[in-house]
Scaffold this motif. Sequence first.
Motif, PDB file in Angstrom:
ATOM      1  N   MET A 173       0.800  -1.120  -0.043  1.00 45.68           N
ATOM      2  CA  MET A 173      -0.037  -0.090  -0.028  1.00 45.68           C
ATOM      3  C   MET A 173       0.754   1.293   0.061  1.00 45.68           C
ATOM      4  O   MET A 173       0.581   2.458  -0.510  1.00 45.68           O
ATOM      5  CB  MET A 173      -1.003   0.080   1.248  1.00 45.68           C
ATOM      6  CG  MET A 173      -1.889   1.127   1.293  1.00 45.68           C
ATOM      7  SD  MET A 173      -2.993   0.967   2.748  1.00 45.68           S
ATOM      8  CE  MET A 173      -1.984   1.463   3.915  1.00 45.68           C
ATOM      9  N   ARG A 199      -7.503   5.954  -1.525  1.00 46.30           N
ATOM     10  CA  ARG A 199      -8.319   5.060  -0.999  1.00 46.30           C
ATOM     11  C   ARG A 199      -8.932   4.328  -1.735  1.00 46.30           C
ATOM     12  O   ARG A 199      -9.260   2.935  -1.399  1.00 46.30           O
ATOM     13  CB  ARG A 199      -9.558   6.024  -0.084  1.00 46.30           C
ATOM     14  CG  ARG A 199      -8.942   6.639   1.266  1.00 46.30           C
ATOM     15  CD  ARG A 199      -9.686   7.392   1.930  1.00 46.30           C
ATOM     16  NE  ARG A 199      -9.319   8.078   3.018  1.00 46.30           N
ATOM     17  CZ  ARG A 199      -9.848   8.942   3.978  1.00 46.30           C
ATOM     18  NH1 ARG A 199     -11.131   9.235   3.980  1.00 46.30           N
ATOM     19  NH2 ARG A 199      -9.096   9.310   5.112  1.00 46.30           N
ATOM     20  N   THR A 205      -6.320   1.527  -3.000  1.00 48.84           N
ATOM     21  CA  THR A 205      -5.868   0.436  -2.174  1.00 48.84           C
ATOM     22  C   THR A 205      -7.003  -0.352  -1.510  1.00 48.84           C
ATOM     23  O   THR A 205      -6.931  -1.497  -0.949  1.00 48.84           O
ATOM     24  CB  THR A 205      -5.214   1.022  -0.765  1.00 48.84           C
ATOM     25  OG1 THR A 205      -6.115   2.065  -0.420  1.00 48.84           O
ATOM     26  CG2 THR A 205      -4.141   1.990  -1.354  1.00 48.84           C
ATOM     27  N   HIS A 233      -8.682   0.689   1.072  1.00 51.69           N
ATOM     28  CA  HIS A 233      -8.925   0.941   2.482  1.00 51.69           C
ATOM     29  C   HIS A 233      -9.592   2.236   2.498  1.00 51.69           C
ATOM     30  O   HIS A 233      -9.262   3.655   2.504  1.00 51.69           O
ATOM     31  CB  HIS A 233      -7.345   1.294   3.174  1.00 51.69           C
ATOM     32  CG  HIS A 233      -6.487   0.021   3.274  1.00 51.69           C
ATOM     33  ND1 HIS A 233      -6.647  -0.766   4.436  1.00 51.69           N
ATOM     34  CD2 HIS A 233      -5.764  -0.777   2.503  1.00 51.69           C
ATOM     35  CE1 HIS A 233      -5.781  -1.874   4.376  1.00 51.69           C
ATOM     36  NE2 HIS A 233      -5.524  -1.661   3.036  1.00 51.69           N
ATOM     37  N   ASN A 234     -10.894   2.058   2.649  1.00 52.23           N
ATOM     38  CA  ASN A 234     -11.726   3.335   2.464  1.00 52.23           C
ATOM     39  C   ASN A 234     -13.063   3.153   3.698  1.00 52.23           C
ATOM     40  O   ASN A 234     -12.994   2.149   4.433  1.00 52.23           O
ATOM     41  CB  ASN A 234     -12.363   3.549   1.145  1.00 52.23           C
ATOM     42  CG  ASN A 234     -12.867   2.379   0.469  1.00 52.23           C
ATOM     43  OD1 ASN A 234     -13.588   1.417   1.096  1.00 52.23           O
ATOM     44  ND2 ASN A 234     -11.970   2.001  -0.652  1.00 52.23           N
ATOM     45  N   ARG A 235     -14.053   4.127   3.450  1.00 48.49           N
ATOM     46  CA  ARG A 235     -15.080   3.949   4.296  1.00 48.49           C
ATOM     47  C   ARG A 235     -16.364   3.543   3.630  1.00 48.49           C
ATOM     48  O   ARG A 235     -17.615   3.826   3.949  1.00 48.49           O
ATOM     49  CB  ARG A 235     -15.374   5.079   5.069  1.00 48.49           C
ATOM     50  CG  ARG A 235     -14.179   5.756   6.018  1.00 48.49           C
ATOM     51  CD  ARG A 235     -14.628   6.961   6.610  1.00 48.49           C
ATOM     52  NE  ARG A 235     -14.080   8.184   5.863  1.00 48.49           N
ATOM     53  CZ  ARG A 235     -14.061   9.288   6.252  1.00 48.49           C
ATOM     54  NH1 ARG A 235     -14.609   9.790   7.391  1.00 48.49           N
ATOM     55  NH2 ARG A 235     -13.733  10.127   5.482  1.00 48.49           N
ATOM     56  N   HIS A 275     -15.601  -2.424   3.049  1.00 50.42           N
ATOM     57  CA  HIS A 275     -14.381  -2.552   3.894  1.00 50.42           C
ATOM     58  C   HIS A 275     -14.828  -2.522   5.419  1.00 50.42           C
ATOM     59  O   HIS A 275     -14.123  -3.079   6.140  1.00 50.42           O
ATOM     60  CB  HIS A 275     -13.478  -1.381   3.356  1.00 50.42           C
ATOM     61  CG  HIS A 275     -12.212  -1.351   3.988  1.00 50.42           C
ATOM     62  ND1 HIS A 275     -11.282  -2.320   4.054  1.00 50.42           N
ATOM     63  CD2 HIS A 275     -11.781  -0.348   4.926  1.00 50.42           C
ATOM     64  CE1 HIS A 275     -10.338  -1.901   4.861  1.00 50.42           C
ATOM     65  NE2 HIS A 275     -10.599  -0.777   5.573  1.00 50.42           N
ATOM     66  N   ARG A 283     -13.841  -5.688   7.142  1.00 51.29           N
ATOM     67  CA  ARG A 283     -12.930  -5.568   8.249  1.00 51.29           C
ATOM     68  C   ARG A 283     -12.986  -5.320   9.653  1.00 51.29           C
ATOM     69  O   ARG A 283     -12.355  -5.796  10.475  1.00 51.29           O
ATOM     70  CB  ARG A 283     -11.916  -4.414   7.602  1.00 51.29           C
ATOM     71  CG  ARG A 283     -10.587  -4.309   8.201  1.00 51.29           C
ATOM     72  CD  ARG A 283      -9.659  -5.515   7.880  1.00 51.29           C
ATOM     73  NE  ARG A 283      -8.345  -5.322   8.550  1.00 51.29           N
ATOM     74  CZ  ARG A 283      -7.045  -4.546   7.906  1.00 51.29           C
ATOM     75  NH1 ARG A 283      -7.263  -4.185   6.715  1.00 51.29           N
ATOM     76  NH2 ARG A 283      -5.901  -4.541   8.852  1.00 51.29           N
ATOM     77  N   ASP A 341     -18.064  -1.517  -3.093  1.00 51.06           N
ATOM     78  CA  ASP A 341     -16.606  -1.152  -2.726  1.00 51.06           C
ATOM     79  C   ASP A 341     -16.005  -0.362  -3.881  1.00 51.06           C
ATOM     80  O   ASP A 341     -17.040   0.185  -4.716  1.00 51.06           O
ATOM     81  CB  ASP A 341     -15.855  -2.914  -3.048  1.00 51.06           C
ATOM     82  CG  ASP A 341     -16.287  -3.273  -4.189  1.00 51.06           C
ATOM     83  OD1 ASP A 341     -16.966  -2.731  -5.188  1.00 51.06           O
ATOM     84  OD2 ASP A 341     -15.848  -4.733  -4.352  1.00 51.06           O
TER      85      ASP A 341
END
Length: 329
Positions: free
Chosen positions: A1, A247, A250, A252-254, A258, A262, A279
């Motif tokens: 990342m 974001r 990768t 890795h977001n809101r 995810h 996660r 996503d």
Amino acid sequence: MESVPGLESMEDRRKKKIVCQYTKFQHLANHPMCKLITNNPRKRLKRANFTASAQQIHKSLELPDLRPDTPLQSSIDWPPWNQQSQIEIVKDIDGVTSKKSMIKRELHCLTKNMLDKKYPSNYWIRAFHRWISLRGNARSVLDALESTKCLEVNALAQAITTLSLTASKLVLQWIPGHVDIFGNDVADQLAKEGGMMEQIQHNHSYNGAKTLINSALDCHWRQEHPQHNSKDAIHKLSRAEQVTICRLRTGHNRLKHHLFSRFRIGDGPNCPCGANRQDAQHVPQDCPLLDDARLKYWPEPREMNQKLCGSALQLGITAEFIYAPDLTI
């Protein structure tokens, strides 16, 4: 990342801090740690040894010997000439806005007119008796002379102060380089000739040592992240746009997928449209709830790779598309 935004890992930052602090202690002759790291360190149980760690990192980065020839100097409280009214620093020329945006001939004319007007030749002939004008194209040196933080120019500042005592006025005037000003061209030529001569090896200053450390760590990072593209268009975006694209790239977001998969936050990973999970692939590309916005920003179909890894314009459009429906990314 880390390859996507080009960020250092926490481990790399720790290494940089250790080596820089170790080098700083070497340059502080009167500091207790200087004597401690100079002697053979005692091995301790249950505790990492600072000196051993620094030396190990130093060896792994293949850094040269960074021990100083002179200890760190304390910065002067103010430029010595601040109390001398006969010293003046001038860092601009009337009419010269940006050297890159002006042609050489124009720069030459403006500079020549300024020199003839402000520093006429009759005063220059008696330079060491009445008026002194020092010219140079290194504006950064003039900035450093005005600063209290740059220790490398302490000796130069003292020399200028001493020189000012022999004249009624001393002017440090910046002029643009390579614009056919005779004295400046001669100085450039002499500097080039001096650079080609055999150089005397000196130990590194603390700032020079820090530069070598940062360069070695950057080189090490690039070797470990060969997929990082320093010319990535993401670097041309604003900070907010960079965060959004990073974001999405990768994952890795809101978005709901995810957060739920996660952290088990939310009622599930699926998008409110019910078609698929929410996503970074579904939202910009497939979500039927965003068809109108998608048609507005991309009248013609675009591949996902173009939306996330294309030009700066394409990345900016992707970021605007995400902002439009007030998605929390």
